[in-house]
Design an enzyme around this catalytic site. Structure first.
Site, short mmCIF file in Angstrom:
data_model
loop_
_atom_site.label_atom_id
_atom_site.label_comp_id
_atom_site.label_asym_id
_atom_site.label_seq_id
_atom_site.Cartn_x
_atom_site.Cartn_y
_atom_site.Cartn_z
N VAL A 503 7.71 -2.88 -2.69
CA VAL A 503 8.56 -3.48 -3.71
C VAL A 503 8.98 -4.90 -3.35
O VAL A 503 8.85 -5.33 -2.21
CB VAL A 503 9.81 -2.60 -3.98
CG1 VAL A 503 9.39 -1.22 -4.45
CG2 VAL A 503 10.66 -2.48 -2.71
N GLU A 504 9.53 -5.62 -4.33
CA GLU A 504 9.96 -7.02 -4.20
C GLU A 504 8.86 -7.90 -3.65
O GLU A 504 9.08 -8.78 -2.82
CB GLU A 504 11.23 -7.13 -3.33
CG GLU A 504 12.47 -6.64 -4.05
CD GLU A 504 13.76 -7.04 -3.35
OE1 GLU A 504 13.71 -7.77 -2.35
OE2 GLU A 504 14.83 -6.61 -3.81
N GLY A 505 7.65 -7.70 -4.15
CA GLY A 505 6.49 -8.46 -3.69
C GLY A 505 5.76 -7.68 -2.62
O GLY A 505 6.22 -7.62 -1.47
#
Length: 825
Positions: A503-505
């Protein structure tokens, strides 16, 4: 003809002077002397040696051209600029890339990328502690939230208990970042991070539930970009938990390429004369969506009638949509590896919202969504997931080291075997490094920085290291780690680490594109200025940036040579003591990184961002430079405690070994135009002759492993944010109790061994000798009881869970029959 007869060169006695002048010239470049100063030194050398006029003319003429801008621009710079504009060799930057690069700030990453970092700045970067109010919150409500949460129960019931949800809302956990004037807690980044780390050391679903509303989402966006009316409407309700937020960004066709989202909002004028939006979307992987009452939405605005005056496609925009609005569809859930937090798809069809109320920032915020997201992520990536990884790693460090100290095989604690010392050393070293990175980055964020590249490094490195720590912990605990149940502290973390990786990149994207891909442009002292000047055909701007870049390369070439030959000894260290040499080697690694980065940019130009194996190695090198500096800063900030020296040395030596690995890989694989892999052989030889390091020694690893298994201040400093269960009959408290009891019993057991060695007692297991030892006066009764209590604690600590068939099947039934979400009850 003997060339030595020309001028002063014919006198061999002048050789020391030649050497002196050469060293002076190299020193001027090493120290970054300006070009006019270097030219003056060359002129002085020509005069000193009595060089023939034609030699002086041949040497000084080009230097004069380079030194005088009015000569340099028409003769050289303008021609180079025209070539770059015509050839397309330099990369073109799209508007979304430009927004991502422009988001946030450059912090110490700029120092490390320069090749000539200010070690003073690295060693004195802000390292703030929590305020008394923040410490009280961490030790009060956060500790109580941990005590209320049974992670095994959460996984069985597939949700946090209603009592925990209510407690989180009542204590305003969802308003950590909301300003106090709007009813939030107004916590610093350091406190936000510490809260998440402590919760993660207890339960990953608990940590995720708290971190998401305080990360990228409605509260963060409203606090920075919302109108006054929007802040008054939403922030108090979000802080109190009356409103539960989520933020919908990812789509089936727009994951890593978030700029490719297709969710749409069509602008039209309603019957009331106001501007409205007709929204449609198809989103997935949205945390808290199933229980959210307000949905933050990223979408593309279409304004066919140009009612906003920004053209038909103003761009990505962020808005708030109450989930009770007609057309919003919620309720379904993904199942992310069985970790029970709300992660869900959501769709919307013809959802009508008033533009001024819904769009964050009102009409002025239309088209600014991408900028908002990039700026928030520039800071947010450095908080939530690094904190989760740090808290999780500290749990593993405490649990596994205690288990290794009390679990015995062949009559010895398994932690004394070298095969176990190796993973214990990695766990200890990485855990030290993780806390150092968390504190280092939060210090920047609390100081007002938004270092996008640094937070990308933090997100990628901490989550990857957490995965390594958990894997090592699983190996040490063996069967106790794979047997799930209330006693197992690692299985949930082992299952959950891939979520934080993703997640988040996703980490692959973060490593290959963000850390170096964007970092090479953003952190380089001249690259972005050059690209911007090329795009604007700015001759003066290009002239200044390009020749400064040339001088920068020359300086780092000389620094690489001299620092490499001296192992960094020519560099100044900001500290005294055993870590001074590590600081100097950091300077050496930075200089060669900067030089090789420029070589790669010159070799590949705009194609470099597509050479992801190359950029990935640069990202590794750059990341470990930062992680090493974070570890050294922690050691200095905490007063250089002697007991922590093995930990910081292990962490930094490991960092140098990883830099060396990336360095050798780059020399082997960077291809120069027209020369192919010619860089590989001399570069490889140079890299091996001037190695950054080969990693921590076995002896150093043993020191770290032993320190990890010994109760005391050093072990406590290693795990400062963890929640320590005080109950000796559950969770981590059971292992900690056993460790203390076995440590206290160690001197008594030594008495028994000595008695056996001297023939006063027969050879047998210690437990079998206790009564006889008391009878012979070798031990007193209190000592016998202490050893017996330690053995009982040991057996309790190494026990694993088991279930009857009915109990085992009942867990499956509870899982599939999970009822309505507790958050909504």
């Amino acid at each position: 003809m003997d060339f030595l007869h020309y001028g002063a060169l014919g006198d061999l006695s002048a050789f020391p002077t030649v050497t002196t002048i050469t060293l002076v010239l190299l020193g001027s470049v090493f120290l970054g002397a300006p070009l006019w100063c270097f030219t003056a030194l060359v002129a002085a050398a020509c005069w000193t040696f009595g060089a023939p006029w034609w030699v002086a003319l041949a040497v000084l003429s080009p230097l004069a051209v380079l030194t005088v801008p009015n000569l340099r621009r028409p003769l050289l710079s303008n021609r180079v600029l025209a070539f770059f504009r015509k050839s397309g060799f330099m990369p073109a930057i799209s508007e979304t890339e430009r927004a991502a690069i422009a988001a946030g700030t450059v912090w110490l990453d700029g120092e490390l990328f320069s090749g000539r970092p200010s070690l003073h700045a690295l060693a004195n970067a802000p390292y703030p502690d929590l305020t008394p109010e923040e410490r009280a919150f961490l030790d009060g409500p956060v500790a109580r939230a941990c005590a209320l949460t049974d992670d095994w129960q959460v996984h069985q019931e597939r949700d946090l208990p209603a009592s925990v949800w209510n407690f989180l809302k009542r204590e305003r956990f969802f308003g950590l970042v909301i300003p106090k004037e709007y009813g939030g807690l107004g916590m610093s980044a350091s406190c936000n991070s510490a809260v998440v780390a402590r919760l993660a050391s207890r339960s990953l679903p608990l940590a995720i539930t708290v971190m998401v509303p305080n990360s990228l989402g409605p509260a963060e966006l409203l606090s920075h970009y919302g109108t006054d009316a929007q802040k008054r409407r939403w922030l108090p309700a979000l802080a109190s938990g009356q409103e539960v937020p989520c933020f919908a960004l990812t789509e089936p066709g727009a994951g890593s390429d978030a700029g490719g989202i297709t969710a749409s909002g069509v602008v039209f004028r309603g019957e009331d004369g106001e501007l409205w939006l007709r929204l449609s979307w198809d989103k997935r992987y949205i945390t808290l969506a199933a229980v959210a009452t307000v949905l933050g939405l990223a979408f593309q605005v279409h304004d066919p009638e140009n009612l906003l005056g920004k053209g038909p496609f103003p761009g990505i925009t962020c808005a708030l949509v109450p989930t009770a609005t007609a057309g919003v569809q919620l309720g379904r859930r993904h199942d992310p590896l069985g970790v029970p937090f709300y992660n869900c798809p959501t769709t919307g069809r013809d959802v009508l919202v008033k533009l001024e109320d819904a769009v964050i920032g009102g009409a002025a915020g239309v088209g600014r969504g991408w900028q908002m997201l990039m700026e928030c992520l520039a800071a947010g990536r450095g908080i939530s997931l690094p904190a989760t990884a740090t808290g999780g790693a500290q749990l593993v460090a405490r649990a596994v080291s205690a288990y290794a100290a009390v679990r015995q095989q062949f009559g010895l604690p398994i932690g004394r075997f070298e095969g176990i010392e190796e993973p214990l050393a990695r766990i200890g070293g990485f855990t030290y490094l993780l806390e150092a990175t968390r504190r280092y980055v939060c210090g920047a964020l609390d100081g007002g920085q938004k270092p996008a590249v640094v937070t990308a490094i933090a997100k990628h490195a901490t989550t990857e290291l957490w995965r390594k720590v958990v894997n090592d912990g699983m190996d040490v605990l063996g069967g106790a780690a794979i047997s799930r149940g209330p006693r197992n502290l690692l299985a949930a973390a082992y299952t959950g680490t891939p979520i934080c990786i993703t997640v988040e990149g996703a980490n692959i994207l973060t490593r290959t594109l963000m850390i170096f891909g964007q970092g090479a442009i953003r952190c380089h002292p001249f690259a972005f200025k050059e690209l911007d000047a090329i795009a604007r055909n700015d001759q003066k701007g290009f002239d200044r940036a390009f020749w400064a870049h040339v001088g920068h390369v020359a300086q780092n070439g000389v620094r690489t040579l001299l620092l490499g030959l001296t192992r960094g000894a020519l560099a100044w260290s900001p500290v005294r003591g055993r870590t001074a040499r590590l600081w100097r080697r950091l300077n050496q690694a930075s200089a060669e990184f900067a030089l090789l980065a420029d070589v790669a940019m010159g070799a590949y130009g705009g194609d470099l961002k597509r050479k992801e194996k190359i950029t990935g190695r640069f990202a590794d090198w750059f990341s470990w430079l930062f992680l090493a500096s974070a570890s050294l800063r922690r050691f200095a900030a905490e007063g250089q405690p002697k007991d922590d020296l093995p930990l910081v040395t292990w962490a930094v030596e490991h960092a140098f070994a990883r830099m060396q690995e990336a360095r050798e890989g780059l020399y082997d694989n960077v291809r120069l135009p027209g020369l192919g892999g010619l860089l590989g052989w001399p570069g490889g030889v140079w890299a091996r002759l001037t190695s950054f390091g080969r990693g921590p020694s076995d002896a150093l690893g043993s020191k770290v492993a032993r320190a990890l298994q010994q109760p005391g201040p050093a072990r406590d400093r290693l795990t400062p944010t963890i929640w320590l269960d005080q109950d000796p009959h559950s969770g981590l408290g059971r292992l900690e109790h056993a460790l203390r009891a076995c440590t206290d019993a160690e001197p008594i057991l030594k008495k028994l061994k000595d008695a056996v060695r001297h023939g006063r007692l027969p050879k047998a297991r210690p437990q079998q000798l206790l009564d006889q030892a008391v009878e012979q006066g070798i031990l007193v009764d209190a000592e016998r009881q202490l050893v017996q209590a330690a053995e009982a604690a040991r057996q309790e600590a190494i026990a694993v869970d088991s279930f009857s068939l009915e109990e085992y099947l009942a867990t499956a039934v509870r899982t599939t029959a999970a009822a309505a979400p507790a958050a909504a009850r």
